[in-house]
Structure formats: structure tokens, C-alpha cells
Design an enzyme around this catalytic site. Sequence first.
Site, PDB file in Angstrom:
ATOM      1  N   LYS A 205       0.858  -1.196   0.000  1.00  0.00           N
ATOM      2  CA  LYS A 205       0.000   0.000   0.000  1.00  0.00           C
ATOM      3  C   LYS A 205       0.889   1.239   0.000  1.00  0.00           C
ATOM      4  O   LYS A 205       1.626   1.500   0.954  1.00  0.00           O
ATOM      5  CB  LYS A 205      -0.915  -0.003   1.225  1.00  0.00           C
ATOM      6  CG  LYS A 205      -1.870   1.176   1.276  1.00  0.00           C
ATOM      7  CD  LYS A 205      -2.788   1.061   2.480  1.00  0.00           C
ATOM      8  CE  LYS A 205      -3.756   2.223   2.559  1.00  0.00           C
ATOM      9  NZ  LYS A 205      -4.651   2.115   3.733  1.00  0.00           N
ATOM     10  N   LYS A 258      -2.146  -1.601  -3.807  1.00  0.00           N
ATOM     11  CA  LYS A 258      -3.004  -0.412  -3.786  1.00  0.00           C
ATOM     12  C   LYS A 258      -2.123   0.833  -3.886  1.00  0.00           C
ATOM     13  O   LYS A 258      -1.151   0.938  -3.122  1.00  0.00           O
ATOM     14  CB  LYS A 258      -3.809  -0.393  -2.486  1.00  0.00           C
ATOM     15  CG  LYS A 258      -4.732   0.805  -2.335  1.00  0.00           C
ATOM     16  CD  LYS A 258      -5.448   0.773  -0.981  1.00  0.00           C
ATOM     17  CE  LYS A 258      -6.355   1.997  -0.850  1.00  0.00           C
ATOM     18  NZ  LYS A 258      -7.006   2.058   0.465  1.00  0.00           N
TER      19      LYS A 258
END
Length: 331
Positions: A205, A258
Site C-alpha cells: 500500500k 493499492k
Amino acid sequence: MDFPNTRMRRYRKNSKIRDIVRETKLNKEDFIYPIYVKEDLKDDEKEPISTMPGEYRYSLNGAVEYAKSLEAKGLKSIIVFGLPNEDKKDEIASPAFSPTGIVQKTVRKLKAETNLVVITDVCLCQYTSHGHCGLLKENDDTDFGYEILNDESLEYLAKTALSHAEAGADIVAPSDMMDGRVEAIRRTLDEAGYYNTMIMSYSVKFASSFYAPFREAACSAPSAGNRKSYQMDPANAREAIREAELDIIEGTDFLMVKPALPYLDIIKAVKDEFNLPLVTYNVSGEYSMIMAGIENGYLREDSIMESLLSIKRAGADLIISNFTPYVLDHL
């Protein structure tokens, strides 16, 4: 052989031929819909999200009814983001692990009234008074005078995941990026007998500008500083492989990258390296950027499917996306 014996346009001569030779295909079951459930909304209320055209914050009942409508169109899985009442937030994110929290209530109702795979976002940022994903203490040797505590935060993340499992969640998805949180959650779940509750870790992330619309949607912007001390530097690719590998060692069942579109190279690298199911999050900024382009006439509507196809082609098995309702209507 060379032209004229080799003619690649034969594969493209009409839609029937293009359909049967298509290498990458989108399926309804590839998509996970992120839904925002706000505790202080009543009955069937919903609030438009100003930064995300066509998206809403829902009441508990409204969220479940909308989920049912998507399930009728072919939705298989949903990920729940909770927005507690502002006056309940505190420094240890108590609403995140309350058995009567908004996520826990939503999970119970979804499991009772749908056949969806129910995933929960496990983080503290929406529930802390300061908006960070872990506990805080003052530290003048940091960028903004506070340190996000890693090890001390693991207990609260694990408690949150356990409360979601107790409510009936099929999969818990820690998004905080604290080191060791997958192991802490797996151990806590197993000790409580939830051996079959799966973990979908936000393994890779990045500290991305593309989250901005979501932070308005989920009311989760940090009150001070930023998240760069725990989310990844967008410049780093080798580090992404290490993060994913550590989550596998700690016991995750899914990996996630992400954002998606700015990190297609990372999606491919993680897919090539590991055999776990790979999830990508087509984040709010990607959604809003394309929607703004369409609404202003800069893009055609078919740019939605093209962008999602690129994510699948890069190696994603599952895609979390606010475009999911559109996909369900067009596949």
C-alpha cells in the site's frame, strides 16, 4: 512468416473473432464493491460523496438494500468501510472493535440477508480522534512531532479483526501497514477459534495522492501530518516484493496492491513472484479522475472497461472498485 502470409488483422476482422481470441476477460466475480456505511444516517438515508460522482455514504439499512440490488446483478463480494459517529472517536479507536460498531452491525445484517462474501476493512483511522492508522505519541524526532506506534497498535488491530470475525465476516482486510499486523491478527483469530476466517492484507500500500477522494468519503484524513512513515514510498518496487513476502510468512491468504492504475508494474511483479490470489484496489482517485473525464467530455464511457482490463491484464485476480455497479450492468 512475413506479410502477406502473416496477417495479424485476421484476428480483428469482426467482433465474433475478436471475442474468441481475447486473451484477458473481465468477469463479474472479479469485482469487489467498497461500500461506506455511516452510523448516524437513519433508515434508508444516503449522502452523496462530493469527490466521487455517483457514490454515496449509506445508512445501515440502505447499505444492505443496495448490496442486495448488486447481488441480484451478479455481485459476489463486498468490502465494508464504517464511519462511526464523530463523538465516539478516541485515541485508541474504540468504535473499531466495539461489538455494536457500525461495521459489526453491517456484517451481521449482510450475512443474515445476502449470500455475499463479506470482507471488512481493518484499520483504526476512521475511528481515532487523530485520523491515523495506529496509536500516536509525541516525538520531536519525526516529521510532524508525532510517532505512529507500531507494536502497541497491533493489539487494537487484532481486536478489531476479531470483532469482525465474531460478527460473521468471511475475510478481514488489514489496511494499516503496521509491521507484524498479519501475524498478530492470525494468532488472535486462531486462538479464538476462527481458523477459517481469511486475511486479505493490504500488503503493498503506497502513500498515494490518489486516495484523496476516499478520505473525504470515509472522513478519515489525518488531523496532523501524513501517512508516509507507514505507507510505502511510491518510488520503491523491490520493497513491494519484501512486503508481500513478509505477509505470506505471517499467514495472509490474499495479497493486495493499492493503488492499481499507477502501479501496474508492481501488480505484475507481485503476480510473477507469488502464487497467492492477488487483489488490487482501483482507488477513489482513479475512479474520480475517469468519471470527471467522462462528465467533461474528455473521455468516452468505454474508458472505464479499458482501464479495468489493464488491471486484470497486469495480473490482478480480484479488483476492488467503485466502478463495480457499472461493470455489473455492462458485462
